[in-house]
Each structure stands twice: as C-alpha cells, then as structure tokens.
Enzyme design. Structure first.
Site, PDB file in Angstrom:
ATOM      1  CE  LYS A  31       9.347 -10.267  -7.584  1.00  0.00           C
ATOM      2  NZ  LYS A  31       8.518  -9.698  -8.337  1.00  0.00           N
ATOM      3  CG  ASP A  66       7.831  -6.974  -6.402  1.00  0.00           C
ATOM      4  OD1 ASP A  66       7.010  -7.338  -7.331  1.00  0.00           O
ATOM      5  OD2 ASP A  66       7.340  -7.104  -5.228  1.00  0.00           O
TER       6      ASP A  66
HETATM    7  P1  NDP Z   1       4.704  -0.664  -4.369  1.00  0.00           P
HETATM    8  O1  NDP Z   1       5.812  -0.526  -3.309  1.00  0.00           O
HETATM    9  O2  NDP Z   1       5.093   0.618  -5.396  1.00  0.00           O
HETATM   10  O3  NDP Z   1       3.572  -0.372  -3.622  1.00  0.00           O
HETATM   11  C1  NDP Z   1       2.857  -1.305  -2.756  1.00  0.00           C
HETATM   12  C2  NDP Z   1       1.341  -0.992  -2.421  1.00  0.00           C
HETATM   13  O4  NDP Z   1       0.925  -2.015  -1.765  1.00  0.00           O
HETATM   14  C3  NDP Z   1       1.839   0.261  -1.406  1.00  0.00           C
HETATM   15  O5  NDP Z   1       0.569   1.045  -1.265  1.00  0.00           O
HETATM   16  C4  NDP Z   1       1.957  -0.526  -0.093  1.00  0.00           C
HETATM   17  O6  NDP Z   1       1.484   0.017   1.320  1.00  0.00           O
HETATM   18  C5  NDP Z   1       0.926  -1.578  -0.317  1.00  0.00           C
HETATM   19  N1  NDP Z   1       1.229  -2.967   0.381  1.00  0.00           N
HETATM   20  C6  NDP Z   1       2.539  -3.321   0.458  1.00  0.00           C
HETATM   21  N2  NDP Z   1       2.779  -4.452   1.518  1.00  0.00           N
HETATM   22  C7  NDP Z   1       1.356  -4.474   2.029  1.00  0.00           C
HETATM   23  C8  NDP Z   1       0.832  -5.297   3.173  1.00  0.00           C
HETATM   24  N3  NDP Z   1       1.606  -6.140   3.899  1.00  0.00           N
HETATM   25  N4  NDP Z   1      -0.416  -5.039   3.409  1.00  0.00           N
HETATM   26  C9  NDP Z   1      -1.120  -4.067   2.975  1.00  0.00           C
HETATM   27  N5  NDP Z   1      -0.694  -3.231   1.913  1.00  0.00           N
HETATM   28  C10 NDP Z   1       0.438  -3.394   1.740  1.00  0.00           C
HETATM   29  O7  NDP Z   1       4.692  -1.931  -5.138  1.00  0.00           O
HETATM   30  P2  NDP Z   1       3.934  -2.323  -6.554  1.00  0.00           P
HETATM   31  O8  NDP Z   1       2.856  -1.524  -6.816  1.00  0.00           O
HETATM   32  O9  NDP Z   1       5.178  -2.177  -7.668  1.00  0.00           O
HETATM   33  O10 NDP Z   1       3.552  -3.805  -6.150  1.00  0.00           O
HETATM   34  C11 NDP Z   1       2.016  -4.194  -5.867  1.00  0.00           C
HETATM   35  C12 NDP Z   1       1.934  -5.562  -6.200  1.00  0.00           C
HETATM   36  O11 NDP Z   1       2.137  -5.656  -7.724  1.00  0.00           O
HETATM   37  C13 NDP Z   1       3.017  -6.539  -5.699  1.00  0.00           C
HETATM   38  O12 NDP Z   1       2.293  -7.790  -5.236  1.00  0.00           O
HETATM   39  C14 NDP Z   1       3.932  -6.740  -6.522  1.00  0.00           C
HETATM   40  O13 NDP Z   1       4.582  -8.293  -6.637  1.00  0.00           O
HETATM   41  C15 NDP Z   1       3.025  -6.949  -7.767  1.00  0.00           C
HETATM   42  N6  NDP Z   1       3.521  -6.684  -8.951  1.00  0.00           N
HETATM   43  C16 NDP Z   1       4.345  -5.459  -9.282  1.00  0.00           C
HETATM   44  C17 NDP Z   1       5.047  -5.266 -10.451  1.00  0.00           C
HETATM   45  C18 NDP Z   1       5.656  -3.964 -10.844  1.00  0.00           C
HETATM   46  O14 NDP Z   1       6.012  -3.771 -12.124  1.00  0.00           O
HETATM   47  N7  NDP Z   1       5.972  -3.052  -9.957  1.00  0.00           N
HETATM   48  C19 NDP Z   1       4.867  -6.337 -11.886  1.00  0.00           C
HETATM   49  C20 NDP Z   1       3.824  -7.427 -11.377  1.00  0.00           C
HETATM   50  C21 NDP Z   1       3.649  -7.523  -9.921  1.00  0.00           C
HETATM   51  P3  NDP Z   1       2.434   0.709   2.201  1.00  0.00           P
HETATM   52  O15 NDP Z   1       3.070   1.908   1.405  1.00  0.00           O
HETATM   53  O16 NDP Z   1       2.003   1.143   3.452  1.00  0.00           O
HETATM   54  O17 NDP Z   1       3.651  -0.343   2.333  1.00  0.00           O
END
Ligand code: NDP
Length: 446
Positions: free
Chosen positions: A126, A166
């Site tokens: 990662k 991510d």
């Molecule tokens: P994105 O950046 O596309 O979206 C993240 C979302 O979560 C946004 O809405 C963001 O809001 C919100 N968010 C992020 N940090 C915080 C925080 N500290 N508190 C509240 N809201 C938060 O990321 P992904 O959708 O790709 O990833 C989301 C989760 O899924 C993560 O945990 C990631 O590790 C996991 N994941 C993702 C994969 C992938 O293929 N993308 C695969 C496996 C797991 P804001 O815009 O306001 O920051």
C-alpha cells in the site's frame, strides 16, 4: 490467549508504539487466527507471525512540487511493500491529509490477506501521501502526481509492485501517474491498475469494489433466506465505492437512503434513484463538490458533521474511511434492527463496534472479504494486460461475481472448520492467512 500471539503483539507494540491503526489491524487478525496457529505448530517454528507483521520494505520519500502561485510545496510519500509470498506487491495509493506510516502499514497488512482471499497471485502492499487533492486545481494535482511518480517509479514494476487507486486517487490521478511512469521508463506496461479503458484499463474496475461488496452481502443475506429486495440501505461516503455500491443496490431492488462526505450526510427516504445517482456522479467526479448540494437540489435532510448510522435501516454499508462506525453507532444500528453490516471501506468499524455486531447476531461482512472485489478486478486487469487482450463487461462482471461467491464460501468453510460458524471475520482472516503462511513456509526464511 495464545502465548506465541501474545509475544508477537508485545514485540510489535514495543517496536512501533506510535502506530495505533497498524496495531488495530494486526490485533484483529492475530486474535482471530489463534485456532489456525494452534493447529499448525510449524508456523511458530518458521517465525511466520514475526515475519508477516514486519513489512519486507518501507519506502518513504519527499514529494516537492510547485503550486499555482509558484510556491514550493512539500508532501511526504510512502510505499510499504508488505509481503510478496504469493505474488507481486499489490495495493492502492491513498492521497489524504491523514496519511502517515501507521495508516499505510495498516492498509498494507490488511491487503496481504485480502489479496490472498481473491485466489489470484498477488502479494500485499500500500502507499500514498499526505497530499490533499481537495481544493487543488487539475494542474496542481498533475504536478504533484508527477513528482510523486518521479520517485515511486524506481520501486515498482509490472512483476514487482503494481499500485492502484484508493481514497483521493481515482481515474484522473491514475492517468497522471501512468503518464509519468511511461515517460521515465519508456515502457508501456501494466504497472498500475485502474487505468482508463483507452490505455490498458479493464471494464468493471471502477465498479468493482462497490459491486463486489453488494455481491458479497447478497450471498451473506441468502444464508438467512434474505435479499436486498425492498430493504433500506445506509451507505457512507460518496466516492468510488459508495457510488457503485449504490448502483448495484438499486439494481437488486434495495433503496439507498443515505450518502455522506467528510462534512456530513444526506437522508433521502425516497432513495437515491438513477437520476439522483447521475447527479452524485457528476457532483463528485466532475464538479468535485460537497454532498450537501444533493440536499439543496432534491430538498432532503442534510446533517452536518454527523454520520448516517443514526437512521433506521435494514442494511449498513460503511464505505468512507477507517473507524467511522464506533460502539455507539453500532448500538444505534442494533436498536433500529439492522440485519447486516458490510464493510466497503477498510477497517470502518472499531473493534468495539464489531463486538456489538457479533454479540447481537448481526450478519457482519468484514472489509477483507467484502471489499476484495476491487483488487480482484485489478488482478483481472493485470491478466488482460499480460495477455494483451480486453474482456467484455459481462465477462469481467461474471468473474468478479464468481470471485465474491468463492470468497464467501471460503470464509464460511474456514469459520466452521476452526470453531466459529457464521463468524465471517474469523473465516476470512484464517482463509486469507493460511495460504500466505504456507507459501512463506515453503519459501524458507526470507
Ligand atoms: P474516494 O476518495 O473515492 O471516496 C472517499 C469518500 O469517503 C468520500 O466521500 C470522502 O469524503 C469520504 N471520506 C474520506 N475520508 C473521510 C473521513 N476522514 N471522514 C469522513 N469521510 C471521509 O475513495 P474510495 O471510495 O475509493 O474509498 C473509500 C474506502 O474504500 C476507503 O476506506 C478505501 O480504502 C476503501 N477501498 C477502496 C477500494 C477502491 O477500489 N477504490 C478498494 C477497497 C477498499 P470527502 O470527499 O469529504 O473526503
């Protein structure tokens, strides 16, 4: 408590006392794999736990770049190459101000077992940076990512380490990273996944984590003769995972009533239907706005600085970030009669929240199993790159569905075999761990 596990935990605490997220992730795995450790004394003889909890390599580097005002900015970059026993390191890059070594190590550690569960030959890694893409121009994001890749390129490669996206790293960032890698190496190769379709990406990769999550929860519900049909669903986040989980829930007849971002959440009792979903896609992926605009546009409730778990729903899919569901949130979900919790995000539930789910008989799909569809489809993208072929949407989607069904089956079987029937966390951790541990034993002390 098993004395070997206890000893390894103590050593880790002493060695890195300032890495709480990493210890949380390790504790969860070590506490649940005890029956497998006891059934396999050779793992202690081969020092498997000491080795599997220590990254093979940690790279930390300076990322200097010029902002739009011509001012020098400096961020910190990381790549943790955790374990290559079963394949090249594989795992995403996260760009978020909260990124530090503890966060990257927790994610890298989890990734080892998740990748193993997919059945594909991928090790765990990662990386990322404390860079915050929010509020930056496209040009600034490009300059930052180019600087990031100028260092990262020497540590990765299609047979060595294959990063992906991510939090904060989506299609735009992967495009810039790939362009810079190609320029430096003079090679067009599958060194990143999540690429655009025009330059070696796979169909279904953007959808994969969200779709895979819903496929897994569908399987879990089916064990209780339940389905998504007619169910209300709370989803947190509104990024990649949340977006496609929403789409798939709709397809399966459920109703998504919440979405969120780091500023608050919306509650739409009529559900995020297709038209509203298109609005979210444009809002988040093109205009890069805040979820509050959804409430303004469609006239629904908006709750600033709150999380969606206070609403009554049948199914909860936390899909934003780590530790976003705590004990009180879990108690609220239970009080409201939630049937299932499926983790789209990595480690979104605190250990205390997980205790609440398990004690109350809630179907709980842990992240390692439930969100493995993203990396599984990255694995399929790697295969297509190696074959220089592109599979159709249906082909990739069917493979993803089959992989999620298989992960579900493996988790159920391992949980039963090791004395915790119905506990998906135990099942997924043991099934993921055993393959890696056996490969490490076979390869000697390396
Ligand atoms: P994105 O950046 O596309 O979206 C993240 C979302 O979560 C946004 O809405 C963001 O809001 C919100 N968010 C992020 N940090 C915080 C925080 N500290 N508190 C509240 N809201 C938060 O990321 P992904 O959708 O790709 O990833 C989301 C989760 O899924 C993560 O945990 C990631 O590790 C996991 N994941 C993702 C994969 C992938 O293929 N993308 C695969 C496996 C797991 P804001 O815009 O306001 O920051």
């Amino acid at each position: 408590m098993n004395s070997y596990v206890e000893r390894v935990k103590k050593t880790l605490q002493k060695r890195d006392p300032d890495q709480p997220e990493f210890h949380q992730a390790v504790d969860e795995v070590l506490m649940t794999i005890v029956p497998a450790i006891e059934a396999h004394p050779e793992f202690e003889e081969h020092g498997i736990l000491e080795r599997v909890t220590e990254p093979e390599r940690v790279v930390q580097f300076r990322v200097p770049w010029l902002d739009d005002q011509g001012k020098v900015q400096v961020n910190r970059g990381f790549r943790v190459q955790f374990n290559s026993a079963i394949g090249p390191y594989k795992g995403g890059l996260r760009f978020h101000p909260s990124v530090n070594l503890s966060v990257i190590k927790f994610l890298g550690f989890e990734q080892i077992f998740k990748n193993s569960l997919t059945g594909l030959p991928m090790g765990g890694g990662k990386g990322g940076s404390d860079f915050d893409p929010k509020g930056k121009s496209d040009f600034e994001v490009m300059k930052f990512t180019q600087s990031f890749m100028t260092e990262l390129n020497r540590h990765i490669g299609p047979n060595t380490d294959v990063p992906a996206g991510d939090i904060g790293v989506g299609g735009r960032e992967i495009g810039f990273l790939y362009g810079q890698y190609k320029r430096i190496k003079n090679e067009f190769t599958g060194v990143l996944t999540g690429k655009g379709l025009e330059y070696g990406g796979s169909l279904v990769r953007p959808e994969a984590t969200g779709y895979g999550l819903v496929y897994f929860v569908r399987e879990m519900l089916a064990t209780k003769n339940e389905s998504f049909k007619g169910k209300t669903v709370a989803i947190s986040g509104s990024g990649n995972v949340a977006q496609y989980a929403t789409k798939k829930v709709n397809e399966l007849g459920g109703k998504v009533v919440t979405l969120s971002d780091s500023n608050g959440y919306i509650y739409d009792p009529d559900g995020v239907d297709e038209e509203k979903w298109e609005f979210v896609m444009d809002l988040k992926n093109n205009r890069r706005g805040r979820i509050k605009e959804y409430a303004d546009k469609f006239g629904v409730e908006y709750h600033a600085d709150k999380r969606p778990w206070e609403k009554k729903v049948d199914i909860a899919l936390p899909s934003a970030t780590q530790n976003e569901v705590d004990k009180n949130d879990a108690l609220k979900l239970v009080e409201h009669g939630v049937l299932a919790v499926g983790e789209g995000a990595n480690m979104p539930s605190t250990p205390e929240a997980i205790d609440v789910y398990l004690k109350n008989g809630i179907l709980f799909a842990p992240a390692k199993a439930a969100n493995a569809g993203g990396v599984a489809t990255s694995g399929l993208e790697m295969s297509q790159n190696s074959l220089r072929l592109s599979w159709t949407f249906e082909e990739v989607d069917q493979k993803l569905d089959a992989i999620m069904k298989n992960i579900h089956k493996e988790a159920v079987t391992a949980a039963e075999k090791y004395g915790s029937p119905g506990n998906y966390m135990v099942g997924a951790n043991i099934a993921g761990f055993l393959k890696v541990a056996r490969a490490m034993v076979a390869q000697g002390v390396v």
